[in-house]
Every structure is written in C-alpha cells, then in structure tokens.
Motif scaffolding. Structure first.
Motif, mmCIF file in Angstrom:
data_model
loop_
_atom_site.group_PDB
_atom_site.id
_atom_site.type_symbol
_atom_site.label_atom_id
_atom_site.label_comp_id
_atom_site.label_asym_id
_atom_site.label_seq_id
_atom_site.Cartn_x
_atom_site.Cartn_y
_atom_site.Cartn_z
ATOM 1 N N CYS A 47 0.889 -1.148 0.000
ATOM 2 C CA CYS A 47 0.000 0.000 0.000
ATOM 3 C C CYS A 47 0.929 1.198 0.000
ATOM 4 O O CYS A 47 1.568 1.501 1.014
ATOM 5 C CB CYS A 47 -0.914 0.019 1.205
ATOM 6 N N GLY A 48 1.092 1.801 -1.171
ATOM 7 C CA GLY A 48 2.070 2.877 -1.293
ATOM 8 C C GLY A 48 3.470 2.325 -1.135
ATOM 9 O O GLY A 48 3.819 1.311 -1.727
ATOM 10 N N ASP A 49 4.266 2.971 -0.284
ATOM 11 C CA ASP A 49 5.634 2.493 -0.069
ATOM 12 C C ASP A 49 5.756 1.553 1.121
ATOM 13 O O ASP A 49 6.853 1.163 1.506
ATOM 14 C CB ASP A 49 6.616 3.662 0.044
ATOM 15 N N VAL A 50 4.624 1.160 1.693
ATOM 16 C CA VAL A 50 4.623 0.122 2.729
ATOM 17 C C VAL A 50 4.535 -1.203 1.989
ATOM 18 O O VAL A 50 3.523 -1.508 1.366
ATOM 19 C CB VAL A 50 3.436 0.280 3.709
ATOM 20 N N THR A 51 5.625 -1.990 1.986
ATOM 21 C CA THR A 51 5.686 -3.224 1.209
ATOM 22 C C THR A 51 5.967 -4.413 2.114
ATOM 23 O O THR A 51 6.220 -4.256 3.308
ATOM 24 C CB THR A 51 6.774 -3.145 0.122
ATOM 25 N N GLY A 52 5.917 -5.603 1.537
ATOM 26 C CA GLY A 52 6.190 -6.822 2.296
ATOM 27 C C GLY A 52 5.065 -7.198 3.232
ATOM 28 O O GLY A 52 5.278 -7.807 4.267
ATOM 29 N N LEU A 53 3.847 -6.851 2.866
ATOM 30 C CA LEU A 53 2.689 -7.091 3.733
ATOM 31 C C LEU A 53 2.051 -8.460 3.527
ATOM 32 O O LEU A 53 0.984 -8.715 4.062
ATOM 33 C CB LEU A 53 1.635 -6.000 3.488
ATOM 34 N N ASN A 54 2.699 -9.333 2.780
ATOM 35 C CA ASN A 54 2.115 -10.617 2.386
ATOM 36 C C ASN A 54 1.415 -11.366 3.505
ATOM 37 O O ASN A 54 0.240 -11.676 3.408
ATOM 38 C CB ASN A 54 3.184 -11.514 1.766
ATOM 39 N N SER A 55 2.112 -11.693 4.549
ATOM 40 C CA SER A 55 1.523 -12.463 5.652
ATOM 41 C C SER A 55 1.608 -11.708 6.966
ATOM 42 O O SER A 55 1.529 -12.304 8.034
ATOM 43 C CB SER A 55 2.239 -13.814 5.783
ATOM 44 N N ASP A 56 1.781 -10.410 6.904
ATOM 45 C CA ASP A 56 1.926 -9.590 8.100
ATOM 46 C C ASP A 56 0.569 -9.442 8.786
ATOM 47 O O ASP A 56 -0.335 -8.809 8.254
ATOM 48 C CB ASP A 56 2.487 -8.230 7.721
ATOM 49 N N SER A 57 0.416 -10.024 9.947
ATOM 50 C CA SER A 57 -0.874 -10.015 10.639
ATOM 51 C C SER A 57 -1.105 -8.732 11.437
ATOM 52 O O SER A 57 -2.155 -8.576 12.053
ATOM 53 C CB SER A 57 -0.982 -11.230 11.559
ATOM 54 N N THR A 58 -0.153 -7.800 11.429
ATOM 55 C CA THR A 58 -0.350 -6.548 12.155
ATOM 56 C C THR A 58 -1.041 -5.489 11.311
ATOM 57 O O THR A 58 -1.326 -4.408 11.788
ATOM 58 C CB THR A 58 0.991 -5.977 12.661
ATOM 59 N N VAL A 77 -4.014 0.809 4.712
ATOM 60 C CA VAL A 77 -3.347 -0.266 5.425
ATOM 61 C C VAL A 77 -3.203 0.257 6.840
ATOM 62 O O VAL A 77 -2.585 1.287 7.068
ATOM 63 C CB VAL A 77 -1.968 -0.589 4.833
ATOM 64 N N ILE A 78 -3.813 -0.446 7.779
ATOM 65 C CA ILE A 78 -3.830 0.004 9.163
ATOM 66 C C ILE A 78 -2.981 -0.939 10.001
ATOM 67 O O ILE A 78 -3.122 -2.154 9.923
ATOM 68 C CB ILE A 78 -5.271 0.019 9.728
ATOM 69 N N ASN A 79 -2.104 -0.373 10.810
ATOM 70 C CA ASN A 79 -1.310 -1.176 11.722
ATOM 71 C C ASN A 79 -2.165 -1.443 12.951
ATOM 72 O O ASN A 79 -2.477 -0.523 13.705
ATOM 73 C CB ASN A 79 -0.030 -0.440 12.097
ATOM 74 N N SER A 80 -2.559 -2.700 13.145
ATOM 75 C CA SER A 80 -3.478 -3.040 14.234
ATOM 76 C C SER A 80 -2.851 -2.855 15.612
ATOM 77 O O SER A 80 -3.543 -2.780 16.605
ATOM 78 C CB SER A 80 -3.987 -4.474 14.073
ATOM 79 N N ASN A 81 -1.533 -2.758 15.689
ATOM 80 C CA ASN A 81 -0.877 -2.503 16.976
ATOM 81 C C ASN A 81 -1.153 -1.101 17.487
ATOM 82 O O ASN A 81 -0.982 -0.813 18.652
ATOM 83 C CB ASN A 81 0.645 -2.687 16.863
ATOM 84 N N TYR A 82 -1.568 -0.214 16.589
ATOM 85 C CA TYR A 82 -1.799 1.171 16.960
ATOM 86 C C TYR A 82 -3.257 1.578 16.825
ATOM 87 O O TYR A 82 -3.569 2.733 16.648
ATOM 88 C CB TYR A 82 -0.918 2.095 16.107
ATOM 89 N N GLY A 83 -4.143 0.612 16.887
ATOM 90 C CA GLY A 83 -5.569 0.915 16.812
ATOM 91 C C GLY A 83 -5.961 1.541 15.498
ATOM 92 O O GLY A 83 -5.796 0.946 14.461
ATOM 93 N N VAL A 84 -6.470 2.761 15.535
ATOM 94 C CA VAL A 84 -6.972 3.402 14.325
ATOM 95 C C VAL A 84 -5.965 4.340 13.677
ATOM 96 O O VAL A 84 -6.305 5.071 12.767
ATOM 97 C CB VAL A 84 -8.281 4.174 14.614
ATOM 98 N N ASN A 85 -4.715 4.352 14.122
ATOM 99 C CA ASN A 85 -3.714 5.190 13.470
ATOM 100 C C ASN A 85 -3.354 4.598 12.119
ATOM 101 O O ASN A 85 -2.982 3.439 12.019
ATOM 102 C CB ASN A 85 -2.450 5.305 14.327
ATOM 103 N N PHE A 86 -3.447 5.378 11.087
ATOM 104 C CA PHE A 86 -3.168 4.903 9.742
ATOM 105 C C PHE A 86 -1.671 4.936 9.470
ATOM 106 O O PHE A 86 -1.023 5.939 9.686
ATOM 107 C CB PHE A 86 -3.884 5.761 8.693
ATOM 108 N N VAL A 87 -1.150 3.836 8.989
ATOM 109 C CA VAL A 87 0.246 3.786 8.575
ATOM 110 C C VAL A 87 0.381 4.459 7.219
ATOM 111 O O VAL A 87 1.281 5.229 6.972
ATOM 112 C CB VAL A 87 0.735 2.327 8.495
ATOM 113 N N ASP A 88 -0.541 4.182 6.331
ATOM 114 C CA ASP A 88 -0.491 4.760 4.997
ATOM 115 C C ASP A 88 -1.904 4.806 4.440
ATOM 116 O O ASP A 88 -2.687 3.898 4.656
ATOM 117 C CB ASP A 88 0.393 3.903 4.083
ATOM 118 N N THR A 89 -2.237 5.858 3.734
ATOM 119 C CA THR A 89 -3.545 6.010 3.126
ATOM 120 C C THR A 89 -3.354 6.403 1.669
ATOM 121 O O THR A 89 -2.655 7.359 1.382
ATOM 122 C CB THR A 89 -4.372 7.102 3.837
ATOM 123 N N VAL A 90 -3.950 5.655 0.772
ATOM 124 C CA VAL A 90 -3.881 5.967 -0.650
ATOM 125 C C VAL A 90 -5.275 6.388 -1.074
ATOM 126 O O VAL A 90 -6.232 5.652 -0.880
ATOM 127 C CB VAL A 90 -3.423 4.740 -1.466
#
Length: 120
Positions: free
Chosen positions: A67-78, A94-107
């Motif tokens: 999702c954008g420049d966030v790569t390698g998300l194939n089996s990442d459960s976070t 793509v939302i990092n579930s470790n941080y609740g609703v904080n968005f890691v990247d939005t396209v």
C-alpha cells in the motif's frame, strides 16, 4: 460505471487507464493501481517500491504486497486491508493493528486528481 471499469480483468503487466489511474486485476495474480502503465506483476506489483501512489494485493492468497511504499505485507498479521467508498473517491488503507486506528499509509483516489497519498 467506475467500479466495473476498475475491476475489469487485465492481462499480466497490462493495466488499463480509468480516470487518470492505471488499474489491473489479473487472474490468480493481483489487483491494484499505479500512476503509470509500468507495473511488474511478479505476483503483485513490485515496481518502484518507494512510490507511495501504488497499491497491489495478491489474488492467490497471502494478503497484500503493498500500500504505497509500505511493502512486504504478504503475511503480516499486524496490518488490515480496507477499501472505503466516499463521495469524493475511493480510499484504500493499510492500518497497523498494533496502533488501533492510526493509519500507517492512506492511498486516496479521486476522479479529478488521480492517485494521491498522505499519512493521516
């Protein structure tokens, strides 16, 4: 309409232009979009890993590659994939579930502008 246009099937490495954005959905490979017609579907699009204007999700299992420049998300459960439709366009997050609703990247895709990217 646009939903049918962006979900139409496309040959390997051959996205189609819809409202200024190149979309692809290749059977048993991947679904996504890019700012140019240049994509490399090694399964998902691996072109320009630092390009924040690209999205590519596997269709053969294994989650999403980027999702954008966030790569390698194939089996990442976070991370969680979301596609939202709003009056102004389509938002893929793509939302990092470790941080609740904080968005890691939005396209964000808007009909008049094309693909933009920002961090919320």
């Amino acid at each position: 309409g646009s939903a049918a246009s962006i979900s139409q099937s496309s040959p390997l490495n051959t996205p189609h232009l819809v409202r200024g954005v190149y979309w692809y959905r290749t059977f048993d490979k991947s679904f996504g979009y890019a700012p140019t017609s240049v994509i490399t579907q090694n399964s998902a699009d691996t072109t320009a890993k630092d390009d924040r204007r690209r999205l590519s999700w596997h269709l053969s299992g294994g989650g999403g590659w980027r999702c954008g420049d966030v790569t390698g998300l194939n089996s990442d459960s976070t991370y969680v994939k979301e596609v939202l439709k709003a009056p102004g366009g389509v938002i893929c997050d793509v939302i990092n579930s470790n941080y609740g609703v904080n968005f890691v990247d939005t396209v964000v895709l808007t009909p008049s502008i094309g693909v933009n990217n920002g961090i919320a």
